[in-house]
Write an enzyme that holds these catalytic residues in place. Structure first.
Site, PDB file in Angstrom:
ATOM      1  N   VAL A  11       0.822  -1.204   0.000  1.00 33.25           N
ATOM      2  CA  VAL A  11       0.000   0.000   0.000  1.00 33.25           C
ATOM      3  C   VAL A  11       0.857   1.255   0.000  1.00 33.25           C
ATOM      4  O   VAL A  11       0.562   2.233  -0.696  1.00 33.25           O
ATOM      5  CB  VAL A  11      -0.943  -0.019   1.219  1.00 33.25           C
ATOM      6  CG1 VAL A  11      -1.648   1.314   1.394  1.00 33.25           C
ATOM      7  CG2 VAL A  11      -1.960  -1.159   1.085  1.00 33.25           C
ATOM      8  N   ASP A  12       1.941   1.249   0.758  1.00 27.01           N
ATOM      9  CA  ASP A  12       2.781   2.435   0.878  1.00 27.01           C
ATOM     10  C   ASP A  12       3.432   2.791  -0.451  1.00 27.01           C
ATOM     11  O   ASP A  12       3.421   3.949  -0.877  1.00 27.01           O
ATOM     12  CB  ASP A  12       3.846   2.184   1.938  1.00 27.01           C
ATOM     13  CG  ASP A  12       4.080   3.395   2.822  1.00 27.01           C
ATOM     14  OD1 ASP A  12       3.355   4.392   2.682  1.00 27.01           O
ATOM     15  OD2 ASP A  12       4.982   3.342   3.671  1.00 27.01           O
ATOM     16  N   ASP A  13       4.034   1.818  -1.107  1.00 31.07           N
ATOM     17  CA  ASP A  13       4.619   2.071  -2.418  1.00 31.07           C
ATOM     18  C   ASP A  13       3.560   2.543  -3.406  1.00 31.07           C
ATOM     19  O   ASP A  13       3.793   3.453  -4.206  1.00 31.07           O
ATOM     20  CB  ASP A  13       5.302   0.805  -2.950  1.00 31.07           C
ATOM     21  CG  ASP A  13       6.714   0.666  -2.436  1.00 31.07           C
ATOM     22  OD1 ASP A  13       7.623   1.239  -3.038  1.00 31.07           O
ATOM     23  OD2 ASP A  13       6.910  -0.020  -1.417  1.00 31.07           O
ATOM     24  N   ARG A  52       8.572   5.078   3.466  1.00 28.61           N
ATOM     25  CA  ARG A  52       9.031   4.003   4.297  1.00 28.61           C
ATOM     26  C   ARG A  52       9.653   2.933   3.437  1.00 28.61           C
ATOM     27  O   ARG A  52       9.403   2.852   2.258  1.00 28.61           O
ATOM     28  CB  ARG A  52       7.909   3.447   5.117  1.00 28.61           C
ATOM     29  CG  ARG A  52       6.987   2.531   4.467  1.00 28.61           C
ATOM     30  CD  ARG A  52       7.220   1.099   4.587  1.00 28.61           C
ATOM     31  NE  ARG A  52       6.566   0.484   3.510  1.00 28.61           N
ATOM     32  CZ  ARG A  52       7.179  -0.127   2.540  1.00 28.61           C
ATOM     33  NH1 ARG A  52       8.449  -0.224   2.513  1.00 28.61           N
ATOM     34  NH2 ARG A  52       6.523  -0.665   1.599  1.00 28.61           N
TER      35      ARG A  52
END
Length: 783
Positions: free
Chosen positions: A448-450, A733
């Site tokens: 999800v972060d990428d 992150r």
């Protein structure tokens, strides 16, 4: 027993070895390139900032009399040049992902276990491990950190393998430290597993994880999908290794690291005094009792069930080998998967094993030093993440979407979109595949972060490019990525990195799990990046966005900060949350925003920067405290600028500190680790963070910052005078990323849903080694 599968397919990126002088060159999509090796490719001025001529990194006296804005503009221009110079020809950026010497110690032990360790490899790795030893003879897990028992023990073993004299001062100091801390009995479970592989620790004195776990349905407690994806991919092969219990010669003895007798050591791997009757009623007591029962079952397992579990485990592992030959994109599942399959009968020349070792070679950094060649292993690689962050930084500094570097980067990111289901689909079976992963080859584990950061980066290019076809492609990819991201929301309203609703507490109670995170619950930093993405898309009023905002507000710390799961720590979490909340429509006068601003102001260092030590994860006295770093100063400034603090004294001091500490080549020095794989337990120094986050902050400062109550978009052009509009994402992150290609279950084998075959996984151009369609796992009767 022999459990094998002969693959006939070939995977992208398997073949030639990297040039010894190149850093972990990726597969045939990516040519040689070192994103942190110096400004030697691809950009104007070769990374030399105007007005900087001193190779020692000192600022020329002529810069000191410039006013602050001019100094910031000069610094930003130098950073832009340096970052452009680091781009690979294919369009990506990748900085080294630096961790600690356990990666290198375990690589030597792995090669000794397989009998393939060369004298040259042992010597080169030994030089690197030796170079990282602290003055007191110990090793830490991060720069400037405290001595770590398990890391020091593993480094000592590796140096004995490399031939170091045990009576040498550096070995004596390390040995004395290990013994003073209780010896091998007090090391973590993973360290003792490595020792058990060579007979230096008893398998009977380790926690048991039975291979039958792979047979448990998804609704059953402690099934493998209750674990975070990185833990899941490590545990499945380790259940096989721990069942077969191999012992091979180490070539040396490390008995001197034992403290005899080991006080309080007990079967099962636990240590300390025996629990009281009350303690037996606790979680720890219950799971220690379970471990004793599993030890008993290990001695008398149900034969057919165990055979089925081993076969299923082999299928599960082979199905998840990545296109680059690895598993999970990180070191632990990679090495244990090679080991497990080999122990089940896969020979060294089997394509799965050959590909696995070849992939490890591409994760190896080799350098020549005055003392001789060194080699070290990256635990993971982060090209997708780094590329997205670089595009955001350049756009926010005014680089147009039509710039060749931006076009190449966008095209490369578009090609990296995932379009096949992975393990995440076990909890979200109806969700259409999409998104982006962390690494070059990562199809089963987009995160999800990428995905949120790639969407933000692609939109920056798409909104300023004049290439209609590129803009259309970007629009489609963004739409798919956003839909997938929304579908990955957890029931609480927040987002985790790899899975939805991966929140069971049971895995954290197992005696085996004494190191790192083993579940993947929602975090403030990942949720913030998603909320910011949705705000950037103009979806601030959507229910899903408001739910994310509520989650963030509910999880703000009493002092005004947010916890950082994937970056260090409260500075990181706050640098992500504040820009997200403002982008989602929260007023800069909102009490939560004002508390965050006060917290940042209170934690600014006397020098003007921000720093937070990794010890903040275990000691509240360190929260928001530490040596100032470029990346953490960038994160703090992103929050302050989003909060409307462009003209504040804290902001001015922060950008002045960045301008004053910049090197002559346009980047910053940053030996400190500001990223995490597991908070406190496994720390990361992302070598590109020191450049992209300061540049993002400087670019936004020059843009004048957001207007109060607005969306966070700057009102003017950046340092290059181009139409690059900023959306100020929070800091990024890094995760131990995972991916793979999966082949169908062989005929005669019933695939457990979500366990073995993932239908439709192998995408065009992304085939990988594993069981070829139509083949069966031999040596075991079909179920």
């Amino acid at each position: 027993m022999s459990i094998t599968a002969d693959p006939s397919s070939t995977r992208r990126g398997i073949g030639s070895s990297p040039d010894p002088d190149e850093r972990a060159t990726p597969d045939n999509r990516t040519g040689p390139g070192r994103a942190d090796s110096g400004p030697n490719r691809g950009g104007p001025n070769r990374g030399r900032a105007a007005g900087r001529t001193d190779p020692r990194g000192d600022r020329p006296p002529t810069v000191d009399h410039l006013d602050l804005r001019d100094r910031v503009a000069t610094a930003a221009a130098g950073a832009v040049d340096h970052l452009l110079a680091l781009q690979a020809d294919q369009g990506w950026w990748k900085g080294e992902l630096q961790t600690n010497v356990t990666m290198d110690a375990e690589d030597l032990m792995l090669r000794r276990f397989f009998g393939i360790l060369t004298d040259e490899e042992a010597a080169a790795s030994g030089r690197w491990i030796r170079s990282q030893q602290q003055a007191d003879g110990t090793w830490a897990t991060f720069h400037g950190g405290p001595s770590d028992l398990s890391t020091t023990a593993e480094a000592y073993v590796a140096l004995k393998i490399a031939g170091d004299d045990v009576d040498a001062p550096h070995m004596t100091a390390a040995r004395d430290f290990v013994r003073a801390r209780g010896g091998l009995a007090r090391t973590r479970v993973f360290t003792r597993i490595w020792l058990a592989l060579f007979g230096e620790w008893s398998w009977d004195d380790l926690p048991v994880m039975p291979p039958e776990m792979v047979l448990l349905p998804e609704w059953f407690p402690l099934n493998i999908y209750d674990f975070g994806c990185w833990a899941r991919q490590t545990i499945v092969p380790l259940t096989i290794v721990g069942t077969l219990r191999p012992v091979r010669p180490l070539g040396v003895s490390v008995a001197e690291l034992r403290v005899d007798p080991d006080p309080g050591a007990r079967a099962g791997g636990s240590s300390g005094p025996r629990p009281s009757a009350l303690a037996k009623l606790s979680w720890a007591g219950a799971f220690n009792a379970l471990d004793r029962a599993l030890h008993a079952y290990h001695r008398r397992p149900l034969g057919p069930l165990r055979e089925l579990a081993l076969r299923r485990g082999a299928e599960w592992i082979v199905a998840r080998q990545e296109a680059d030959g690895g598993w999970g994109g990180i070191q632990p599942p990679w090495v244990y998967s090679i080991m497990a399959l080999h122990l089940l009968g896969y020979p060294m020349d089997h394509p799965v094993i050959v590909a696995g070792f070849a992939g490890l070679d591409r994760f190896t950094v080799r350098e020549d030093t005055p003392g001789g060649p060194i080699r070290r292993l990256e635990a993971c690689q982060s090209p997708v993440w780094d590329t997205a962050l670089a595009v955001v930084a350049l756009a926010d500094a005014g680089v147009s979407g039509d710039h060749p570097a931006m076009v190449k980067a966008a095209s490369w990111m578009l090609a990296e979109e995932v379009d096949v289901p992975g393990d995440w689909s076990v909890r979200r079976p109806a969700l259409r595949p999409a998104g982006w992963a962390f690494e070059f080859d990562n199809d089963l584990y987009p995160d999800v972060d990428d995905t949120a950061e790639v969407v933000l980066a692609l939109r920056r290019v798409g909104e300023s490019t004049t290439d209609a076809r590129l803009a259309t492609r970007i629009g489609g990819a963004v739409e798919r990525g956003v839909a997938w991201t929304i579908g990955m929301r957890s029931a609480s309203g927040g987002w985790a990195a790899f899975d939805a609703d991966n929140t069971s507490v049971l895995p954290t109670k197992l005696p085996f799990c004494d190191f790192g995170e083993v579940v993947d619950p929602p975090s403030a930093d990942v949720t913030a990046h998603v909320v910011e993405m949705l705000g950037d898309l103009g979806r601030s009023g959507d229910g899903v966005t408001r739910g994310g905002v509520t989650w963030l507000l509910d999880n703000q710390e009493p002092g005004g900060s947010w916890f950082g799961r994937w970056g260090v720590n409260h500075v990181y979490g706050t640098g992500a949350a504040v820009p997200a909340l403002v982008a989602a429509g929260l007023s800069t006068d909102h009490p939560s925003i004002r508390r965050a601003v006060r917290w940042l102001e209170d934690h600014q260092t006397p020098e003007g920067g921000w720093g937070e030590d990794l010890r903040s994860y275990v000691d509240p006295a360190w929260v928001g405290r530490g040596t100032p770093t470029a990346s953490q100063t960038g994160w703090a400034l992103l929050a302050l600028l989003a909060a409307g603090e462009h003209g504040s004294e804290a902001t001015r001091r922060g950008v002045a500190w960045l301008a004053a500490t910049q090197r002559s080549d346009g980047t910053w020095d940053e030996p400190h680790f500001t990223g995490t794989g597991f908070p406190w337990d496994f720390s990361i120094n992302y070598h590109l963070y020191r450049l992209v986050f300061p540049l993002t902050a400087l670019g936004r400062y020059l843009d004048g910052g957001p207007q109060p109550g607005g969306t966070g978009r700057p009102q003017s052009a950046g340092v290059h005078g181009s139409a690059g509009r900023s959306r100020r994402p929070g800091p990024g992150r890094s995760v131990p990323a995972q991916s793979v290609a999966v082949d169908p279950a062989p005929p005669g084998h019933t695939a457990i849903p979500g366990h073995t075959a993932i239908p439709g996984h192998t995408a065009p151009g992304k085939t990988a080694p594993g069981s070829a369609p139509g083949e069966r796992v031999s040596g075991v009767p079909a179920s």
